[in-house]
Scaffold this motif. Structure first.
Motif, mmCIF file in Angstrom:
data_model
loop_
_atom_site.group_PDB
_atom_site.id
_atom_site.type_symbol
_atom_site.label_atom_id
_atom_site.label_comp_id
_atom_site.label_asym_id
_atom_site.label_seq_id
_atom_site.Cartn_x
_atom_site.Cartn_y
_atom_site.Cartn_z
ATOM 1 N N ARG A 71 0.834 -1.210 0.000
ATOM 2 C CA ARG A 71 0.000 0.000 0.000
ATOM 3 C C ARG A 71 0.865 1.255 0.000
ATOM 4 N NH1 ARG A 71 -4.313 0.081 4.627
ATOM 5 N NH2 ARG A 71 -2.524 0.709 5.895
ATOM 6 N N ARG A 121 -14.840 13.277 0.994
ATOM 7 C CA ARG A 121 -13.445 12.944 1.244
ATOM 8 C C ARG A 121 -12.705 12.635 -0.048
ATOM 9 N NH1 ARG A 121 -10.590 8.297 1.441
ATOM 10 N NH2 ARG A 121 -8.754 8.269 2.783
ATOM 11 N N LYS A 144 -2.780 6.649 1.327
ATOM 12 C CA LYS A 144 -2.650 7.207 2.670
ATOM 13 C C LYS A 144 -1.793 8.456 2.510
ATOM 14 C CE LYS A 144 -2.957 4.607 6.978
ATOM 15 N NZ LYS A 144 -4.382 4.261 7.091
ATOM 16 N N TYR A 165 -6.294 13.714 5.185
ATOM 17 C CA TYR A 165 -6.594 13.858 6.607
ATOM 18 C C TYR A 165 -6.687 15.335 6.982
ATOM 19 C CZ TYR A 165 -5.668 9.097 5.755
ATOM 20 O OH TYR A 165 -5.746 7.856 5.175
ATOM 21 N N GLU A 169 -16.326 5.105 3.988
ATOM 22 C CA GLU A 169 -15.544 4.658 5.144
ATOM 23 C C GLU A 169 -15.592 5.723 6.231
ATOM 24 O OE1 GLU A 169 -11.288 4.502 4.592
ATOM 25 O OE2 GLU A 169 -11.484 5.655 2.752
ATOM 26 N N GLY A 185 -13.285 7.987 9.232
ATOM 27 C CA GLY A 185 -11.966 8.628 9.397
ATOM 28 C C GLY A 185 -10.756 7.761 9.113
ATOM 29 N N SER A 186 -10.526 6.746 9.922
ATOM 30 C CA SER A 186 -9.382 5.865 9.672
ATOM 31 C C SER A 186 -9.807 4.408 9.815
ATOM 32 C CB SER A 186 -8.252 6.191 10.639
ATOM 33 O OG SER A 186 -8.709 6.038 11.955
ATOM 34 N N MET A 187 -11.056 4.152 9.450
ATOM 35 C CA MET A 187 -11.564 2.780 9.532
ATOM 36 C C MET A 187 -12.432 2.470 8.318
ATOM 37 S SD MET A 187 -12.732 2.109 13.467
ATOM 38 C CE MET A 187 -13.790 3.537 13.698
ATOM 39 N N ASN A 188 -12.370 1.238 7.853
ATOM 40 C CA ASN A 188 -13.341 0.752 6.872
ATOM 41 C C ASN A 188 -14.592 0.305 7.612
ATOM 42 O OD1 ASN A 188 -10.420 -0.294 5.463
ATOM 43 N ND2 ASN A 188 -11.831 0.880 4.207
ATOM 44 N N LEU A 247 -9.758 3.744 1.192
ATOM 45 C CA LEU A 247 -8.474 3.208 1.625
ATOM 46 C C LEU A 247 -8.611 1.692 1.789
ATOM 47 C CD1 LEU A 247 -6.044 2.740 3.809
ATOM 48 C CD2 LEU A 247 -5.816 4.681 2.246
ATOM 49 N N GLY A 304 -7.961 -1.181 3.534
ATOM 50 C CA GLY A 304 -7.433 -1.509 4.854
ATOM 51 C C GLY A 304 -6.926 -2.937 4.958
ATOM 52 N N VAL A 305 -5.832 -3.092 5.688
ATOM 53 C CA VAL A 305 -5.320 -4.438 5.980
ATOM 54 C C VAL A 305 -6.314 -5.151 6.896
ATOM 55 C CG1 VAL A 305 -3.386 -5.729 6.982
ATOM 56 C CG2 VAL A 305 -2.952 -3.564 5.769
ATOM 57 N N THR A 306 -6.903 -4.409 7.822
ATOM 58 C CA THR A 306 -7.891 -4.989 8.730
ATOM 59 C C THR A 306 -9.139 -5.401 7.950
ATOM 60 O OG1 THR A 306 -7.084 -3.306 10.255
ATOM 61 C CG2 THR A 306 -8.893 -4.693 11.025
ATOM 62 N N GLY A 308 -9.887 -1.093 11.681
ATOM 63 C CA GLY A 308 -8.620 -0.478 11.307
ATOM 64 C C GLY A 308 -7.535 -0.893 12.292
ATOM 65 N N THR A 309 -6.289 -0.643 11.941
ATOM 66 C CA THR A 309 -5.170 -1.048 12.789
ATOM 67 C C THR A 309 -5.233 -0.388 14.167
ATOM 68 O OG1 THR A 309 -3.759 -1.409 10.888
ATOM 69 C CG2 THR A 309 -2.640 -0.985 12.983
HETATM 70 C C1 LIG Z 1 -5.476 3.549 7.599
HETATM 71 C C2 LIG Z 1 -6.892 3.733 7.199
HETATM 72 C C3 LIG Z 1 -7.831 2.693 7.251
HETATM 73 C C4 LIG Z 1 -7.555 1.353 7.898
HETATM 74 O O1 LIG Z 1 -6.514 0.657 7.295
HETATM 75 P P1 LIG Z 1 -5.791 -0.512 8.118
HETATM 76 O O2 LIG Z 1 -4.744 -0.996 7.165
HETATM 77 O O3 LIG Z 1 -6.795 -1.532 8.420
HETATM 78 O O4 LIG Z 1 -5.224 0.113 9.346
HETATM 79 C C5 LIG Z 1 -9.103 2.924 6.747
HETATM 80 N N1 LIG Z 1 -9.438 4.123 6.235
HETATM 81 C C6 LIG Z 1 -8.570 5.157 6.197
HETATM 82 C C7 LIG Z 1 -9.008 6.443 5.619
HETATM 83 C C8 LIG Z 1 -7.272 4.994 6.690
HETATM 84 O O5 LIG Z 1 -6.431 6.017 6.669
#
Ligand SMILES: *Cc1c(COP(=O)(O)O)cnc(C)c1O
Length: 359
Positions: free
Chosen positions: A94, A183, A193, A198, A229, A231-234, A254, A256-258, A299-300
């Motif tokens: 990624r 977004r 990323k 952000y 999605e 902020g930082s999660m799917n 994004l 996500g690995v999660t 998310g991570t």
């Molecule tokens: C980092 C992020 C994620 C989650 O990604 P992971 O690899 O699961 O941590 C989801 N959405 C956004 C906008 C992110 O920045």
């Protein structure tokens, strides 16, 4: 090795001076950091040095135009005190996708992986033990041309810093949607990323928090009706026992690995998973008929977090009581247990630090 790492250690480690109750994501940073520079078309001078401030010319390009990308991953302490990484190959891939989209050079796998393994190995005593604790790893790359004109850049730095992180309090999340803010849109940088994604979310996030919500649930940029999605999660929805998550094909979400891990864990449990467009009307309709039995972000940073309320077009939609939900809890438990070496790693996701030397 094509990129031997020069190592300068701290004279006195600060590890162990931080009390467990003072561990808070992003508050403290470990003893060392990694840096490599790119110029004349090649990555050069990879080094691990004591954690320190950067010295930058105020005309440094990325400070003005945001040519900056990052990753987020974690090292966990295993049952025998091993340092465990979770699917670092996904973060590596990624990172290079983000780099390519932002006109930045890719990193060779050897450089990225050896940097992570060496840095975490040296600072392994910074990985806090105990349920939910981890060492957050933040690789990033920035343009370092000292020139404030807009033109393709030639010089870059790749840096990794790490920060001990505490267990994330799994309070259900209330999300707000907007029609006036978006977004990402097809052709943009939503899948990267990239720092600007952000920066531009801060105003909507502030507005959501002022209105009593925790996070923004982003909708698609075209019609403002499909979930993308948080902020930082799917995001995942369980409707009629099918687990649904927005598809990635527009390049606005994004990857996500999660997200990918949850899809695989759910499928292994025999759950049908669909990656497709899902409108908020579909979600709220299913919620009214009690067909929406779960909804969570992944998310991570936070692992798996239940969503309790979705605000859409001026209305709060209260979802099913979190205590009644089975799946978010089960999937979170399995994911966390695999990451920390407590459950058999049937997918080969866990990589012990120092186990692999990339040549
Ligand atoms: C980092 C992020 C994620 C989650 O990604 P992971 O690899 O699961 O941590 C989801 N959405 C956004 C906008 C992110 O920045």
């Amino acid at each position: 090795m094509k990129y031997p790492i020069h190592i300068e250690r701290v004279t006195q480690s600060r590890a162990g001076t931080i009390k467990k109750e003072d561990i808070f994501f992003g508050r403290h940073y470990a003893d060392h950091m990694f840096i490599a520079d790119y110029f004349d078309g090649e990555w050069r001078n990879p080094r691990i040095i004591p954690f320190q401030n950067l010295s930058l010319n105020p005309a440094t390009n990325s400070l003005h135009y945001g040519q900056l990308i990052f990753e987020g991953m974690k090292a966990y302490k295993g049952p025998n005190n091993e340092a465990l990484l979770f699917r670092p190959d996904k973060n590596y891939e990624r990172f290079n996708r983000s780099a390519t989209r932002m006109g930045m050079p890719e990193l060779p796998e050897e450089l990225f992986m050896n940097a992570i393994h060496e840095l975490i190995n040296i600072d392994r005593s910074w990985i806090p033990g105990g349920e939910g604790y981890s060492l957050y790893i933040r690789p990033f790359m920035m343009a370092t041309d000292e020139f404030i004109g807009i033109r393709p850049t030639e010089r870059f730095s790749f840096i990794i810093i790490t920060s001990p992180a505490q267990p994330y309090y799994n309070k259900p999340v209330r999300v707000m949607t907007f029609e006036k803010f978006v977004r990402a849109f097809p052709g943009g940088v939503g899948y990267a990323k990239a720092a600007g994604n952000y920066g531009s979310s801060m105003l909507p996030l502030r507005e959501a928090i002022q209105n009593g919500y925790d996070q923004v649930l982003w909708l698609d940029g075209d019609e403002h009706q499909y979930a993308e999605e948080i902020g930082s999660m799917n995001i995942f929805f369980m409707i009629d026992d099918i687990l649904i998550t927005p598809s990635l094909d527009q390049g606005t979400i994004l990857e996500g690995v999660t997200r990918d891990s949850i899809i695989q864990l759910a499928q292994a449990e025999g759950i049908r998973v669909e990656e497709r467009k899902i409108s908020i009307d579909e979600v709220t309709e299913a919620n009214k008929n009690s067909r929406l039995t779960d909804c969570f972000g992944v998310g991570t940073a936070a692992s798996v977090v239940p969503i309790s309320v979705i605000h859409y077009k001026g209305q709060d939609h209260v979802l099913s009581p979190v205590d009644d939900r089975i799946w978010y809890r089960k999937l979170k438990y399995q994911l966390d247990a695999i990451k920390t070496g407590k459950q058999a790693d049937i997918f080969n996701w866990v990589i012990p630090v120092g186990s692999t030397i990339y040549n």
